[in-house]
Design an enzyme around this catalytic site. Structure first.
Site, PDB file in Angstrom:
ATOM      1  N   LYS A 188       0.706  -1.288  -0.041  1.00  0.00           N
ATOM      2  CA  LYS A 188       0.192   0.045   0.058  1.00  0.00           C
ATOM      3  C   LYS A 188       0.779   1.253   0.083  1.00  0.00           C
ATOM      4  CE  LYS A 188      -1.627  -1.350   3.882  1.00  0.00           C
ATOM      5  NZ  LYS A 188      -2.239  -1.585   5.235  1.00  0.00           N
ATOM      6  N   GLY A 223      -6.500   4.794   9.925  1.00  0.00           N
ATOM      7  CA  GLY A 223      -7.138   3.190   9.925  1.00  0.00           C
ATOM      8  C   GLY A 223      -7.452   2.859   8.522  1.00  0.00           C
TER       9      GLY A 223
END
Ligand code: ATP
Ligand code: HMH
Ligand code: MG
Length: 507
Positions: A188, A223
């Protein structure tokens, strides 16, 4: 035929199910809380095995408390042996022992897919699982994983500190991590410096894919990693192939970030976002039902069409004047208007009331209350029963019930009413054949119930004080008809009565 159908067992529906094995985030943007909300948003059931409890907020991580391995094992056994989740998603696994327990459980109880988010360092830079887990993670858990989703720093840690600064470096990292034995890797790029897009790189052993999204300008990214991984798990549980699961999950994260880019929660530099894409709409929508506040019963204005006719006023003019005079709640009581006219008048009155934050209730007519989305209804003992009204109106709407006796008050409570209207306190012409309960009867009902009570019946400026002086805490105010509406100036009478009841309250 009908009788036979009723005897049949209802068809049972299996729902997709993700088990998350992760840490709790007290700020609720990441960890277990993110996983629960993400799965709920994606229409998938989520069970939870908690590995650690963290004290976190928008400034960072203040504390970590790791659960005993044996208790993690017990939670895993409880869920896996009984509930048979489709997919397991892992987040914070803070010790090698906990990873070992998880691997043993996964070998004992098979699941369709395993998504490993190798949580080590949060975007805020805090350590959630130290280097001591690396060997066990690499050697025992990664070989079981269908997909591993490290962020830049975690990918670097898995590769013994390799420098990852460009998308090309992410390609390299994805291939190298694949070699550790997992079925696929998604590196990511949310934290990749100097990159105008948020780029993630997927390697499935054959091909490399780049998923690109425009980088959303926001502080609310806490998050995102947990959310992406649990959204992938949710899509896999729903049956998507891996590539499409990643694609949809990435799109979901992007939408949630975009939706939440300007919400304000906390004082720190990295806020949570809204997984369910609802909070901002609720906060901005003035029609959002406010929870019932018993203090709104203080000066309760009940309209009467005959009185309005006598004084040449429309319902909405009467309501407008009562609101301006300080009425704290309004009930439309229209016994002979035709339904279409009543509904139109109700809609106008709602606008007037809501512009001043005053709730509007409809007497008796649930259909009208539903049609104009009023705040609730007031019903009498011979109207539709309160439990039926509750069923029709749902949990948010206000329901008031007229009661003269403790037994009726008890039933109102059981039926789900929000308040009681008790009276007639004094004799009145508004309601014919109405039994007067007097101040004593009012007090008895108040003392018998947990519900807030508004007194009604013949109350006006001259006799409101003894009612307010009864001294029972759940008596919250007075409801009036004639004393406001059978007068020349509704506004002046309302102001006057309000001053009488607030004066006696403050004594
Ligand atoms: N500002 C942003 N705009 C769009 N997408 C973003 C942004 N920030 C992160 N993402 C995306 O969110 C997902 C999570 O990426 P990220 O690299 O931030 O994970 P992470 O560091 O593990 O997250 P965290 O530690 O905050 O939970 C990725 O798909 C990434 O591309
Ligand atoms: C509990 C927990 N898990 C994962 C992350 C990663 O964002 C976090 N900040 N907190
Ligand atoms: Mg990040």
């Amino acid at each position: 035929m009908r009788a036979m159908q009723q005897q049949q067992e209802p068809a049972q529906v299996r729902v997709p199910h993700v088990l998350t094995v992760a840490g709790s985030d007290s700020g609720a943007g990441a960890g277990i809380q993110a996983d629960l909300k993400t799965c709920a948003a994606r229409g998938v059931y989520c069970s939870t095995v908690i590995t650690a409890v963290t004290a976190q907020n928008t400034a960072g991580v203040q504390g970590v408390n790791i659960l005993p391995e044996e208790f993690v094992r017990e939670q895993l056994r409880s869920v896996l042996s009984d509930m048979h989740p489709d997919v397991v998603k892992t987040g914070m696994l803070p010790s090698p022992g906990i990873i070992k327990v998880l691997c043993q459980s996964l070998k004992e109880f098979q699941v369709r897919a395993l998504v490993v988010d190798p949580v080590m360092v949060s975007t805020s830079g805090d350590i959630l699982a130290g280097p001591s887990i690396l060997a066990t993670l690499r050697e025992e858990l990664l070989p079981l994983a269908d997909i591993v989703t490290p962020n830049i720093r975690e990918a670097s840690a898995l590769l013994c500190g390799a420098r990852l600064e460009t998308v090309a470096d992410m390609h390299f990292a994805a291939k190298k991590i694949y070699d550790l034995g997992c079925r696929s890797v998604l590196v990511k790029g949310g934290d990749l410096p100097n990159c105008s897009d948020a780029v993630d790189v997927l390697f499935d052993g054959k091909e490399l894919f780049e998923f690109r999204a425009a980088r959303i300008k926001t502080y609310n990214t806490h998050g995102t990693g947990c959310t992406l991984a649990s959204a992938i798990a949710a899509e896999l549980a729903r049956g998507s192939p891996l590539f499409y699961a990643v694609k949809r999950a990435k799109h979901y994260v992007e939408s949630a970030l975009d939706y939440s880019k300007d919400i304000l929660i906390g004082e720190g530099h990295q806020g949570p976002f809204d997984h369910l894409l609802t909070l901002k709409n609720n906060a901005l929508n003035e029609c959002m039902p406010r929870p019932f506040d018993p203090s709104s019963l203080l000066l309760y204005a009940v309209t009467d069409s005959n009185m309005n006719k006598r004084w040449g006023r429309s319902i909405s003019e009467a309501v407008q004047a009562a609101i301006e005079g300080g009425a704290t709640i309004v009930q439309l009581r229209e016994k002979d208007a035709n339904t279409g006219d009543f509904l139109e008048a109700a809609k106008t009155c709602i606008k007037i009331c809501h512009s001043r934050g005053v709730p509007l209730l409809i007497n008796d007519r649930i259909d009208v209350a539903l049609a104009c989305d009023a705040d609730g209804v007031h019903i009498g003992q011979s109207d539709i029963p309160a439990h039926v009204a509750r069923k029709l109106l749902g949990p948010e709407k206000i329901i008031g019930v007229s009661c003269k006796m403790p037994a009726q008050a008890e039933k109102a409570w059981v039926d789900g009413a929000d308040y009681i209207g008790c009276g007639g306190v004094y004799p009145t012409n508004t309601k014919q054949n109405n039994i007067t309960v007097g101040l004593d009867g009012l007090k008895t009902v108040c003392l018998s119930s947990k519900l807030p009570v508004v007194a009604i019946g013949g109350i006006g400026i001259s006799n409101a004080k003894p009612v307010m002086d009864l001294g029972v805490p759940n008596l919250k105010g007075v409801a009036v008809v004639s004393a406001l509406f059978d007068r020349e100036s509704v506004l002046a009478e309302t102001q006057h009565l309000l001053s009488v009841i607030t004066d006696s309250r403050s004594q």
